[in-house]
Scaffold this active site. Structure first.
Site, PDB file in Angstrom:
ATOM      1  N   ARG A 110       1.050  -1.160  -0.190  1.00 47.81           N
ATOM      2  CA  ARG A 110       0.001  -0.200  -0.138  1.00 47.81           C
ATOM      3  C   ARG A 110       0.854   1.324  -0.029  1.00 47.81           C
ATOM      4  O   ARG A 110       0.449   2.356  -0.477  1.00 47.81           O
ATOM      5  CB  ARG A 110      -0.673   0.062   1.227  1.00 47.81           C
ATOM      6  N   ARG A 140      10.151   6.304  -2.540  1.00 49.35           N
ATOM      7  CA  ARG A 140      10.175   7.381  -3.627  1.00 49.35           C
ATOM      8  C   ARG A 140      11.832   7.795  -3.572  1.00 49.35           C
ATOM      9  O   ARG A 140      12.200   7.936  -2.273  1.00 49.35           O
ATOM     10  CB  ARG A 140       9.256   8.427  -3.365  1.00 49.35           C
ATOM     11  N   ARG A 187      -8.680  -6.242  14.153  1.00 50.51           N
ATOM     12  CA  ARG A 187      -8.046  -5.348  14.860  1.00 50.51           C
ATOM     13  C   ARG A 187      -9.251  -4.428  15.081  1.00 50.51           C
ATOM     14  O   ARG A 187      -9.794  -3.755  14.118  1.00 50.51           O
ATOM     15  CB  ARG A 187      -6.800  -4.796  14.363  1.00 50.51           C
ATOM     16  N   ARG A 223      -0.350   6.100  16.386  1.00 50.81           N
ATOM     17  CA  ARG A 223      -0.357   7.521  16.052  1.00 50.81           C
ATOM     18  C   ARG A 223      -1.143   8.519  16.584  1.00 50.81           C
ATOM     19  O   ARG A 223      -2.045   8.344  17.268  1.00 50.81           O
ATOM     20  CB  ARG A 223      -0.619   7.489  14.283  1.00 50.81           C
ATOM     21  N   GLU A 269      -4.187   6.933  18.819  1.00 49.36           N
ATOM     22  CA  GLU A 269      -4.805   5.792  18.289  1.00 49.36           C
ATOM     23  C   GLU A 269      -4.328   4.476  18.899  1.00 49.36           C
ATOM     24  O   GLU A 269      -2.890   4.458  18.738  1.00 49.36           O
ATOM     25  CB  GLU A 269      -4.602   6.059  16.895  1.00 49.36           C
ATOM     26  N   TYR A 302      -9.543  -5.354   3.515  1.00 47.71           N
ATOM     27  CA  TYR A 302      -9.042  -4.114   3.690  1.00 47.71           C
ATOM     28  C   TYR A 302      -9.320  -3.177   2.483  1.00 47.71           C
ATOM     29  O   TYR A 302      -8.340  -3.054   1.838  1.00 47.71           O
ATOM     30  CB  TYR A 302      -7.303  -4.154   4.044  1.00 47.71           C
ATOM     31  N   ASP A 357     -10.065   0.445   0.597  1.00 50.11           N
ATOM     32  CA  ASP A 357     -10.082   2.055   0.705  1.00 50.11           C
ATOM     33  C   ASP A 357     -11.494   2.329   0.311  1.00 50.11           C
ATOM     34  O   ASP A 357     -12.363   1.622  -0.261  1.00 50.11           O
ATOM     35  CB  ASP A 357      -8.905   2.462  -0.428  1.00 50.11           C
TER      36      ASP A 357
HETATM   37  N1  UDP Z   1       2.785   1.154   8.243  1.00 48.92           N
HETATM   38  C1  UDP Z   1       3.913   1.128   9.058  1.00 48.92           C
HETATM   39  N2  UDP Z   1       4.505   2.219   9.994  1.00 48.92           N
HETATM   40  C2  UDP Z   1       4.067   3.638   9.384  1.00 48.92           C
HETATM   41  C3  UDP Z   1       3.082   3.473   8.559  1.00 48.92           C
HETATM   42  C4  UDP Z   1       2.391   2.298   7.953  1.00 48.92           C
HETATM   43  O1  UDP Z   1       4.744  -0.006   9.549  1.00 48.92           O
HETATM   44  O2  UDP Z   1       4.461   4.721   9.874  1.00 48.92           O
HETATM   45  C5  UDP Z   1       2.453  -0.249   7.694  1.00 48.92           C
HETATM   46  C6  UDP Z   1       1.568  -0.677   9.124  1.00 48.92           C
HETATM   47  O3  UDP Z   1       1.601  -2.340   9.066  1.00 48.92           O
HETATM   48  C7  UDP Z   1       0.113  -0.217   8.339  1.00 48.92           C
HETATM   49  C8  UDP Z   1       0.419  -0.481   6.829  1.00 48.92           C
HETATM   50  O4  UDP Z   1       1.747  -0.159   6.792  1.00 48.92           O
HETATM   51  O5  UDP Z   1      -0.918  -1.119   8.731  1.00 48.92           O
HETATM   52  C9  UDP Z   1      -0.567   0.311   5.962  1.00 48.92           C
HETATM   53  O6  UDP Z   1      -0.292   1.657   6.346  1.00 48.92           O
HETATM   54  P1  UDP Z   1      -1.423   2.977   6.115  1.00 48.92           P
HETATM   55  O7  UDP Z   1      -0.887   4.178   6.555  1.00 48.92           O
HETATM   56  O8  UDP Z   1      -1.940   2.651   4.741  1.00 48.92           O
HETATM   57  O9  UDP Z   1      -2.664   2.311   7.191  1.00 48.92           O
HETATM   58  P2  UDP Z   1      -4.101   3.013   7.571  1.00 48.92           P
HETATM   59  O10 UDP Z   1      -4.157   4.512   7.570  1.00 48.92           O
HETATM   60  O11 UDP Z   1      -4.908   2.274   6.543  1.00 48.92           O
HETATM   61  O12 UDP Z   1      -4.241   2.437   8.879  1.00 48.92           O
END
Ligand code: UDP
Length: 402
Positions: free
Chosen positions: A192, A196, A268, A298, A319, A367, A369
């Site tokens: 996902r 870059r 989860r 986060r 969170e 999962y 979007d």
């Molecule tokens: N992830 C991570 N560190 C980060 C951001 C994401 O390890 O700083 C991993 C984590 O396993 C997460 C996945 O990448 O579940 C997808 O991240 P995304 O930001 O898309 O998660 P969402 O916002 O859908 O919870």
């Protein structure tokens, strides 16, 4: 849309024979339910939509915080992004989108870094001033080249970015977010996120990105606003409610349809610890905390999701992710090997049913979007209309979940 506050049982729409259309029951007034409901109502069906919550929009529900007046993403951050021009056009029919670009930061090892991993992150992390090709060469040198066909999240990360960046930004976050080892998770979760070799820190690749001006709930309410749709909020679905309806679209959890009698599909859930600050607390909407030294994943500062608004106060969520127990709100389907097996069993059972179609994140245990959810809902509605026009049965799934 007729908004009805009290449940009234199925079959109220009998007598719609003039249109020779079956009354439809939809369980869940989130994106899937609203989009399907709208399409079927526009095609002349009488549609009843139930939702056990007091509001529409499911987990993308937004509301103004009473204390600060900030628009809050009540069930966590939702940023609309898509490459699907048809979906973008669809949502813009129902609300005005404001420009919004998701720029996420990560506090790791005592510093703030840019995400997703980009040239800035690499130069910050390695204390360097590399140009794109030099950074690419550095990361290629660090990536594990023996992992040509990554089988899990960890292998995917090691093959992409190497161990140091993986351990700084992904390992701990993923352990906290998913409650298991990254070696147990599918590689697709990491796919996902982009990597870059320039300074583009847009979290998403997609062509269209934005935030609905007044939040997601008015957008979903506008989708539901059709004379053929009756919305019953605060109404928990019981299987008996399906009586009298020609077809049911169910966007609740697939295992819940069967009272989890084969076992519970793992999810989860999230706990949000709300707090208030004055002015600007963290300077961005999303700050990730990948370290295991803090228990949350986060912090989201909701005012930054509406950068065109101005508020003195600020409302934030810490969170926390944990296993979803009965009674909790399911957020993320886990889909480990054991769940896959259970899912296959529920799917086989569902495919033997007639008169019900399982849709959305919970109904298909994926999962998803928001844009994909909308596209799949549009597809499900089209499939239903085509099937009924030719007197064919509508399948249990518009998209195979296994
Ligand atoms: N992830 C991570 N560190 C980060 C951001 C994401 O390890 O700083 C991993 C984590 O396993 C997460 C996945 O990448 O579940 C997808 O991240 P995304 O930001 O898309 O998660 P969402 O916002 O859908 O919870």
């Amino acid at each position: 849309m007729k908004l009805v506050s009290k449940p009234a049982g199925g079959g109220k729409n009998e007598g719609n024979g003039a249109l020779n259309k079956q009354p439809i029951l939809i369980v869940g007034a989130g994106l899937s339910g609203a989009v399907i409901g709208r399409a079927l109502a526009e095609a002349g069906h009488e549609v009843t939509i139930l939702d056990e919550r007091p509001h529409a929009a499911g987990n993308c529900h937004t509301e103004r915080d009473a204390e600060t007046d900030v628009m809050v993403h009540v069930y966590g951050p939702h940023i609309f992004h898509t490459d699907d021009a048809g979906v973008w056009e669809y949502v813009n029919r129902f609300t005005t989108f404001k420009p919004y670009m998701n720029r996420v930061k990560s506090t790791a090892q005592g510093q703030v870094f840019s995400l997703p991993v980009n040239l800035h992150t690499i130069n910050q992390f390695f204390g360097s001033t590399l140009r794109p090709d030099e950074a690419r060469a550095l990361i290629t040198g660090k990536a594990d080249k023996t992992l040509t066909d990554p089988q899990n999240f960890e292998e995917q990360a090691l093959s992409m970015i190497g161990r140091e960046l993986y351990e700084a930004f992904f390992k701990g976050y993923t352990q906290k977010q998913w409650g298991c080892e990254p070696t147990d998770l599918p590689a697709s979760i990491l796919k996902r996120l982009p990597l870059r070799f320039n300074y583009d820190d847009n979290y998403f690749f997609h062509k269209y990105q934005g935030m609905p001006e007044n939040g997601y709930t008015p957008m979903v309410e506008a989708i539901l606003d059709h004379p053929g749709i009756t919305l019953r909020l605060n109404t928990r679905f019981e299987r008996a409610d399906a009586a009298g309806f020609g077809h049911v679209f169910y966007s609740g959890p697939l295992d819940g349809w069967y009272d989890c009698d084969l076992g519970r599909l793992g999810y989860r859930t999230l706990d949000f610890e709300r707090f208030i600050a004055e002015g600007d607390y963290q300077g961005c909407a999303v700050m990730n905390y990948p370290g295991l030294d803090v228990p949350f994943t986060r912090i989201t500062e909701h005012k930054h999701f509406s950068p065109w608004e101005s508020h003195h106060g600020s409302v934030l969520y810490r969170e926390f992710s944990r296993a979803c127990e009965p009674g909790d709100i399911p957020y993320y389907p886990i889909r480990l090997a054991a769940e896959q097996e259970l899912l296959t069993a529920y799917v086989a059972r569902a495919q033997a049913e007639s008169g019900v179609t399982f849709v959305g994140r919970l109904g298909t245990y994926r999962y998803l979007d928001m844009d994909v959810t909308i596209r799949e809902a549009m597809t499900a509605a089209e499939m239903f209309l085509t099937a009924t026009a030719s007197n064919k049965p509508m399948p249990a799934f518009a998209v195979n979940p296994t």
